[in-house]
Scaffold this motif. Sequence first.
Motif, PDB file in Angstrom:
ATOM      1  N   LEU A 174       0.813  -1.213   0.000  1.00  0.00           N
ATOM      2  CA  LEU A 174       0.000   0.000   0.000  1.00  0.00           C
ATOM      3  C   LEU A 174       0.850   1.268   0.000  1.00  0.00           C
ATOM      4  N   GLU A 175       1.989   1.232   0.664  1.00  0.00           N
ATOM      5  CA  GLU A 175       2.891   2.383   0.640  1.00  0.00           C
ATOM      6  C   GLU A 175       3.473   2.597  -0.755  1.00  0.00           C
ATOM      7  N   THR A 176       3.732   1.501  -1.479  1.00  0.00           N
ATOM      8  CA  THR A 176       4.310   1.648  -2.820  1.00  0.00           C
ATOM      9  C   THR A 176       3.330   2.270  -3.811  1.00  0.00           C
ATOM     10  N   VAL A 177       2.016   2.196  -3.510  1.00  0.00           N
ATOM     11  CA  VAL A 177       1.040   2.834  -4.394  1.00  0.00           C
ATOM     12  C   VAL A 177       0.583   4.186  -3.835  1.00  0.00           C
ATOM     13  N   GLY A 178       1.285   4.677  -2.813  1.00  0.00           N
ATOM     14  CA  GLY A 178       1.059   6.041  -2.346  1.00  0.00           C
ATOM     15  C   GLY A 178       0.189   6.235  -1.128  1.00  0.00           C
ATOM     16  N   HIS A 179      -0.172   5.174  -0.434  1.00  0.00           N
ATOM     17  CA  HIS A 179      -0.989   5.312   0.775  1.00  0.00           C
ATOM     18  C   HIS A 179      -0.113   5.497   2.005  1.00  0.00           C
ATOM     19  N   ASP A 180      -0.584   6.284   2.956  1.00  0.00           N
ATOM     20  CA  ASP A 180      -0.008   6.286   4.295  1.00  0.00           C
ATOM     21  C   ASP A 180      -0.614   5.088   4.999  1.00  0.00           C
ATOM     22  N   VAL A 181       0.217   4.383   5.792  1.00  0.00           N
ATOM     23  CA  VAL A 181      -0.235   3.151   6.431  1.00  0.00           C
ATOM     24  C   VAL A 181       0.065   3.200   7.922  1.00  0.00           C
ATOM     25  N   LEU A 182      -0.915   2.794   8.717  1.00  0.00           N
ATOM     26  CA  LEU A 182      -0.735   2.589  10.151  1.00  0.00           C
ATOM     27  C   LEU A 182      -1.050   1.133  10.427  1.00  0.00           C
ATOM     28  N   THR A 183      -0.227   0.470  11.254  1.00  0.00           N
ATOM     29  CA  THR A 183      -0.478  -0.941  11.545  1.00  0.00           C
ATOM     30  C   THR A 183      -0.703  -1.140  13.034  1.00  0.00           C
ATOM     31  N   TYR A 184      -1.525  -2.128  13.342  1.00  0.00           N
ATOM     32  CA  TYR A 184      -1.874  -2.460  14.715  1.00  0.00           C
ATOM     33  C   TYR A 184      -1.859  -3.973  14.858  1.00  0.00           C
ATOM     34  N   VAL A 185      -1.331  -4.455  15.991  1.00  0.00           N
ATOM     35  CA  VAL A 185      -1.191  -5.895  16.205  1.00  0.00           C
ATOM     36  C   VAL A 185      -2.486  -6.548  16.664  1.00  0.00           C
ATOM     37  N   SER A 186      -3.471  -5.739  17.036  1.00  0.00           N
ATOM     38  CA  SER A 186      -4.731  -6.304  17.514  1.00  0.00           C
ATOM     39  C   SER A 186      -5.827  -5.254  17.481  1.00  0.00           C
ATOM     40  N   GLY A 187      -7.046  -5.740  17.638  1.00  0.00           N
ATOM     41  CA  GLY A 187      -8.166  -4.821  17.754  1.00  0.00           C
ATOM     42  C   GLY A 187      -8.034  -3.964  19.000  1.00  0.00           C
ATOM     43  N   ASP A 188      -7.542  -4.568  20.077  1.00  0.00           N
ATOM     44  CA  ASP A 188      -7.334  -3.818  21.321  1.00  0.00           C
ATOM     45  C   ASP A 188      -6.349  -2.679  21.114  1.00  0.00           C
ATOM     46  N   ALA A 189      -5.267  -2.945  20.376  1.00  0.00           N
ATOM     47  CA  ALA A 189      -4.261  -1.904  20.128  1.00  0.00           C
ATOM     48  C   ALA A 189      -4.866  -0.752  19.330  1.00  0.00           C
ATOM     49  N   HIS A 190      -5.704  -1.062  18.361  1.00  0.00           N
ATOM     50  CA  HIS A 190      -6.345  -0.017  17.563  1.00  0.00           C
ATOM     51  C   HIS A 190      -7.309   0.803  18.423  1.00  0.00           C
ATOM     52  N   VAL A 191      -8.108   0.127  19.227  1.00  0.00           N
ATOM     53  CA  VAL A 191      -9.058   0.824  20.095  1.00  0.00           C
ATOM     54  C   VAL A 191      -8.310   1.694  21.099  1.00  0.00           C
ATOM     55  N   ASP A 192      -7.228   1.160  21.697  1.00  0.00           N
ATOM     56  CA  ASP A 192      -6.444   1.924  22.680  1.00  0.00           C
ATOM     57  C   ASP A 192      -5.806   3.161  22.056  1.00  0.00           C
ATOM     58  N   ALA A 193      -5.347   3.036  20.803  1.00  0.00           N
ATOM     59  CA  ALA A 193      -4.701   4.167  20.133  1.00  0.00           C
ATOM     60  C   ALA A 193      -5.725   5.233  19.739  1.00  0.00           C
ATOM     61  N   ALA A 194      -6.973   4.807  19.542  1.00  0.00           N
ATOM     62  CA  ALA A 194      -8.055   5.715  19.122  1.00  0.00           C
ATOM     63  C   ALA A 194      -7.602   6.662  18.013  1.00  0.00           C
TER      64      ALA A 194
END
Length: 188
Positions: free
Chosen positions: A22-42
Amino acid sequence: MKPTIHIIDDDEQVRESLGLLLETVGHDVLTYVSGDAHVDAAPDLTHAVLILDVRMPGRDGLETLLHVRTRSKNVPVIMISGHGDVPLAVKAMQAGANDFVEKPFVANRILSAIDRLGEPVDMAPDALAALTPRELEVAKALADGKPNKVVAHELGVSVRTVETHRARVMSKLGIRSLAELVRLILLP
């Protein structure tokens, strides 16, 4: 401006390879190891697309999707799973997913799903009006997550007949996947 892609998957290889693609086609990418990590990061969900694995330890993909929907009704969500089946895809679509992709997937499948999510869905009842009554019956049964065999038994026809109707429905509606059919049938 391309959306920021949030990849939420407990598999490090999936996060890294998908992120790189996705980065090679021009997207900024954020990654999370779990649903909990995504929710915690908000994270900010404005101008984002989520790619969310169904099966993860802790808060699974469906629970994470439900949480995301409390924050944003409109953020596009692509559910991914190595254990995809029709009932699981239907459950994800009913919970608010915009697409469902089975692992392993080819790069073009994910890229086209992201591109397609930017297109407004303008079909709804008018498109369904193009279906015969039997095709509509088959489409609704498939959107409910029923396998071809069950639909055939309920309608008193052969599995091959259901497959033929399914192919005609997809062609008439101009869609390529069961996930798109589910989304179209479930539109308010």
